[in-house]
Design a protein around this motif. Structure first.
Motif, PDB file in Angstrom:
ATOM      1  N   CYS A  62       1.028  -1.130   0.068  1.00  0.00           N
ATOM      2  CA  CYS A  62      -0.008   0.017   0.059  1.00  0.00           C
ATOM      3  C   CYS A  62       0.782   1.153  -0.021  1.00  0.00           C
ATOM      4  CB  CYS A  62      -0.892  -0.021   1.130  1.00  0.00           C
ATOM      5  SG  CYS A  62      -2.310  -1.291   1.121  1.00  0.00           S
ATOM      6  N   LYS A  63       1.860   1.347   0.809  1.00  0.00           N
ATOM      7  CA  LYS A  63       2.770   2.273   0.850  1.00  0.00           C
ATOM      8  C   LYS A  63       3.605   2.444  -0.554  1.00  0.00           C
ATOM      9  CE  LYS A  63       4.096   2.386   5.713  1.00  0.00           C
ATOM     10  NZ  LYS A  63       5.386   2.351   6.692  1.00  0.00           N
ATOM     11  N   GLN A  64       3.959   1.518  -1.164  1.00  0.00           N
ATOM     12  CA  GLN A  64       4.546   1.581  -2.600  1.00  0.00           C
ATOM     13  C   GLN A  64       3.545   2.233  -3.697  1.00  0.00           C
ATOM     14  OE1 GLN A  64       5.673  -2.017  -4.279  1.00  0.00           O
ATOM     15  NE2 GLN A  64       7.743  -1.345  -4.939  1.00  0.00           N
ATOM     16  N   ALA A  65       2.259   1.713  -3.405  1.00  0.00           N
ATOM     17  CA  ALA A  65       1.352   2.011  -4.375  1.00  0.00           C
ATOM     18  C   ALA A  65       1.028   3.507  -4.177  1.00  0.00           C
ATOM     19  CB  ALA A  65       0.071   1.249  -4.121  1.00  0.00           C
ATOM     20  N   LEU A  66       0.838   3.933  -3.052  1.00  0.00           N
ATOM     21  CA  LEU A  66       0.419   5.400  -3.035  1.00  0.00           C
ATOM     22  C   LEU A  66       1.715   6.489  -3.479  1.00  0.00           C
ATOM     23  CD1 LEU A  66      -1.310   5.108   0.464  1.00  0.00           C
ATOM     24  CD2 LEU A  66      -2.172   6.227  -1.293  1.00  0.00           C
ATOM     25  N   GLN A  67       2.931   5.899  -3.006  1.00  0.00           N
ATOM     26  CA  GLN A  67       4.133   6.718  -3.523  1.00  0.00           C
ATOM     27  C   GLN A  67       4.174   6.755  -5.333  1.00  0.00           C
ATOM     28  OE1 GLN A  67       7.742   4.948  -2.275  1.00  0.00           O
ATOM     29  NE2 GLN A  67       8.996   6.989  -2.750  1.00  0.00           N
ATOM     30  N   LEU A  68       4.029   5.492  -5.898  1.00  0.00           N
ATOM     31  CA  LEU A  68       4.253   5.367  -7.126  1.00  0.00           C
ATOM     32  C   LEU A  68       3.060   6.286  -7.794  1.00  0.00           C
ATOM     33  CD1 LEU A  68       5.143   1.688  -7.483  1.00  0.00           C
ATOM     34  CD2 LEU A  68       6.621   3.764  -8.279  1.00  0.00           C
ATOM     35  N   SER A  69       1.777   6.434  -7.245  1.00  0.00           N
ATOM     36  CA  SER A  69       0.580   6.917  -7.815  1.00  0.00           C
ATOM     37  C   SER A  69       0.692   8.249  -7.976  1.00  0.00           C
ATOM     38  CB  SER A  69      -0.563   6.375  -7.192  1.00  0.00           C
ATOM     39  OG  SER A  69      -0.867   7.331  -6.000  1.00  0.00           O
ATOM     40  N   ARG A  70       1.694   8.978  -7.241  1.00  0.00           N
ATOM     41  CA  ARG A  70       1.705  10.311  -7.252  1.00  0.00           C
ATOM     42  C   ARG A  70       2.389  10.962  -8.983  1.00  0.00           C
ATOM     43  NH1 ARG A  70       2.066  13.515  -2.867  1.00  0.00           N
ATOM     44  NH2 ARG A  70       1.724  12.623  -0.997  1.00  0.00           N
ATOM     45  N   ASP A  71       3.070   9.965  -9.716  1.00  0.00           N
ATOM     46  CA  ASP A  71       3.300  10.383 -10.881  1.00  0.00           C
ATOM     47  C   ASP A  71       3.103   9.386 -11.880  1.00  0.00           C
ATOM     48  OD1 ASP A  71       5.077  12.792 -10.087  1.00  0.00           O
ATOM     49  OD2 ASP A  71       6.396  11.286  -9.148  1.00  0.00           O
ATOM     50  N   ASN A  72       2.387   8.250 -11.631  1.00  0.00           N
ATOM     51  CA  ASN A  72       1.986   7.225 -12.464  1.00  0.00           C
ATOM     52  C   ASN A  72       0.501   6.730 -12.292  1.00  0.00           C
ATOM     53  OD1 ASN A  72       4.857   6.325 -13.612  1.00  0.00           O
ATOM     54  ND2 ASN A  72       5.196   6.552 -11.256  1.00  0.00           N
ATOM     55  N   VAL A  73      -0.160   6.063 -13.229  1.00  0.00           N
ATOM     56  CA  VAL A  73      -1.459   5.483 -12.849  1.00  0.00           C
ATOM     57  C   VAL A  73      -1.236   4.049 -12.514  1.00  0.00           C
ATOM     58  CG1 VAL A  73      -3.609   4.923 -14.127  1.00  0.00           C
ATOM     59  CG2 VAL A  73      -2.471   7.013 -14.785  1.00  0.00           C
ATOM     60  N   VAL A  74      -1.727   3.841 -11.470  1.00  0.00           N
ATOM     61  CA  VAL A  74      -1.263   2.482 -10.500  1.00  0.00           C
ATOM     62  C   VAL A  74      -2.620   1.776 -10.246  1.00  0.00           C
ATOM     63  CG1 VAL A  74      -0.150   1.450  -8.647  1.00  0.00           C
ATOM     64  CG2 VAL A  74       0.656   3.476  -9.625  1.00  0.00           C
ATOM     65  N   SER A  75      -2.637   0.531 -10.401  1.00  0.00           N
ATOM     66  CA  SER A  75      -3.642  -0.383  -9.894  1.00  0.00           C
ATOM     67  C   SER A  75      -3.008  -1.164  -8.744  1.00  0.00           C
ATOM     68  CB  SER A  75      -4.250  -1.318 -11.069  1.00  0.00           C
ATOM     69  OG  SER A  75      -5.173  -0.310 -11.671  1.00  0.00           O
ATOM     70  N   ILE A  76      -3.662  -1.486  -7.554  1.00  0.00           N
ATOM     71  CA  ILE A  76      -3.388  -2.277  -6.544  1.00  0.00           C
ATOM     72  C   ILE A  76      -4.509  -3.323  -6.399  1.00  0.00           C
ATOM     73  CG2 ILE A  76      -3.982  -0.897  -4.684  1.00  0.00           C
ATOM     74  CD1 ILE A  76      -2.010  -2.199  -2.860  1.00  0.00           C
ATOM     75  N   VAL A  77      -4.162  -4.367  -6.589  1.00  0.00           N
ATOM     76  CA  VAL A  77      -5.265  -5.055  -6.804  1.00  0.00           C
ATOM     77  C   VAL A  77      -5.341  -6.298  -5.512  1.00  0.00           C
ATOM     78  CG1 VAL A  77      -5.016  -5.291  -9.361  1.00  0.00           C
ATOM     79  CG2 VAL A  77      -3.859  -7.144  -8.031  1.00  0.00           C
ATOM     80  N   SER A  78      -6.571  -6.666  -5.367  1.00  0.00           N
ATOM     81  CA  SER A  78      -7.147  -7.634  -4.216  1.00  0.00           C
ATOM     82  C   SER A  78      -8.234  -8.787  -4.967  1.00  0.00           C
ATOM     83  CB  SER A  78      -7.797  -7.053  -2.961  1.00  0.00           C
ATOM     84  OG  SER A  78      -6.860  -6.066  -2.628  1.00  0.00           O
ATOM     85  N   THR A  79      -8.222  -9.936  -4.575  1.00  0.00           N
ATOM     86  CA  THR A  79      -9.214 -10.773  -4.977  1.00  0.00           C
ATOM     87  C   THR A  79     -10.592 -10.343  -4.221  1.00  0.00           C
ATOM     88  OG1 THR A  79      -8.802 -12.471  -3.288  1.00  0.00           O
ATOM     89  CG2 THR A  79      -7.992 -12.725  -5.578  1.00  0.00           C
ATOM     90  N   GLY A  80     -11.698 -10.655  -4.768  1.00  0.00           N
ATOM     91  CA  GLY A  80     -12.847 -10.316  -4.241  1.00  0.00           C
ATOM     92  C   GLY A  80     -13.160  -8.989  -4.305  1.00  0.00           C
ATOM     93  N   ASP A  81     -13.857  -8.254  -3.456  1.00  0.00           N
ATOM     94  CA  ASP A  81     -13.977  -6.780  -3.409  1.00  0.00           C
ATOM     95  C   ASP A  81     -13.020  -6.144  -2.774  1.00  0.00           C
ATOM     96  OD1 ASP A  81     -16.653  -4.697  -3.206  1.00  0.00           O
ATOM     97  OD2 ASP A  81     -15.231  -4.293  -1.826  1.00  0.00           O
ATOM     98  N   SER A  82     -12.601  -4.987  -3.250  1.00  0.00           N
ATOM     99  CA  SER A  82     -11.312  -4.321  -2.696  1.00  0.00           C
ATOM    100  C   SER A  82     -11.604  -3.702  -1.094  1.00  0.00           C
ATOM    101  CB  SER A  82     -11.025  -3.145  -3.477  1.00  0.00           C
ATOM    102  OG  SER A  82     -11.901  -2.354  -3.835  1.00  0.00           O
TER     103      SER A  82
END
Length: 244
Positions: A62-82
């Motif tokens: 989650c920390k990595q996803a938030l950091q990378l999303s500042r300059d990129n379009v990012v998807s962090i995935v979970s099975t089921g419902d997020s």
């Protein structure tokens, strides 16, 4: 300007993902997730940057996803419902000013319910038997209250090597409030490869048929089986004239 999609990919089979989830992943430059979840969507994430971690790496992801999303379009995935035992809550707890969009998916209880019939047609709840985040005494209290309230109960994370007796103990709690003929469904790998289902009653239930890839659905006081299908009535007044 970047963006973070928090995506629920459903049971893990591409045909059971929502169009919105598929489009978010296709529109993302970077995909982040637990290694096994990444493998489930590998057919349409070619040529994308992928970051994966093993079990219990949620905070790091989650920390990595938030950091990378500042300059990129990012998807962090979970099975089921997020937002049901997924990453949505943790992402929002950690979020500062990042652009975050939550994309829901088919949760495990819905997937399992569709396989065995219509067990979730009336009031129901999901209870995880994992005690990594929740003390076991609190879990048992929730099971007791749900059983006394006549909820249909779907057990997530029902059994593991580290807690082999939790499910049996929780079923014993439910027995105090349910007839022994109440149907119980065990669905393993719902709506994906390796799917297997078994229907029991509370009296015949065999927890040896359950593992961490299973969902266990316990009916309420009105649930029943009809021609092998698990049904919980919604309460419609049926008469002979209701036949067609």
């Amino acid at each position: 300007m970047g963006k973070l999609y928090v995506v629920g990919i459903g049971p893990g089979s591409v045909e059971n993902m929502t169009v919105r989830a598929v489009n978010a992943i296709k529109n993302s430059e970077i995909i982040i997730g637990y290694t096994k979840y990444i493998d489930m969507i590998d057919s349409f994430i070619e040529n994308k940057k992928v970051f994966s971690t093993g079990m219990r790496g949620e905070l790091e992801r989650c920390k990595q996803a938030l950091q990378l999303s500042r300059d990129n379009v990012v998807s962090i995935v979970s099975t089921g419902d997020s937002g049901i035992y997924g990453m949505a809550g943790l992402i929002l707890e950690l979020r500062k000013d990042e652009d975050v969009e939550i994309i829901p998916g088919v949760t495990a209880s819905s997937a399992a319910g569709s396989v065995v019939g219509a067990p979730l047609m009336h009031d129901n709840c999901n209870i995880s038997l994992s005690d990594l985040m929740t003390p076991y005494e609190l879990i048992k209290k929730r099971v007791k209250l749900a059983a006394s309230g006549d909820f249909v109960i779907s057990f997530y994370n029902p059994k593991s090597h580290g807690r082999p007796y939790y499910l049996k103990e929780c079923m014993n709690i439910i027995r105090e409030y349910r007839d022994g003929s109440t149907p119980v469904a065990v669905v393993r790998n719902a709506l994906r490869e390796g799917q297997r289902t078994e229907i029991f009653t509370i009296d015949s239930f065999d927890d040896n048929k359950v593992d961490m890839m299973s969902i266990v659905i316990v009916g309420n006081s009105n649930s029943y089986l009809k021609e092998g299908k698990f049904i919980t009535p919604r309460g419609y007044k049926l008469t002979e004239s209701s036949d067609y």
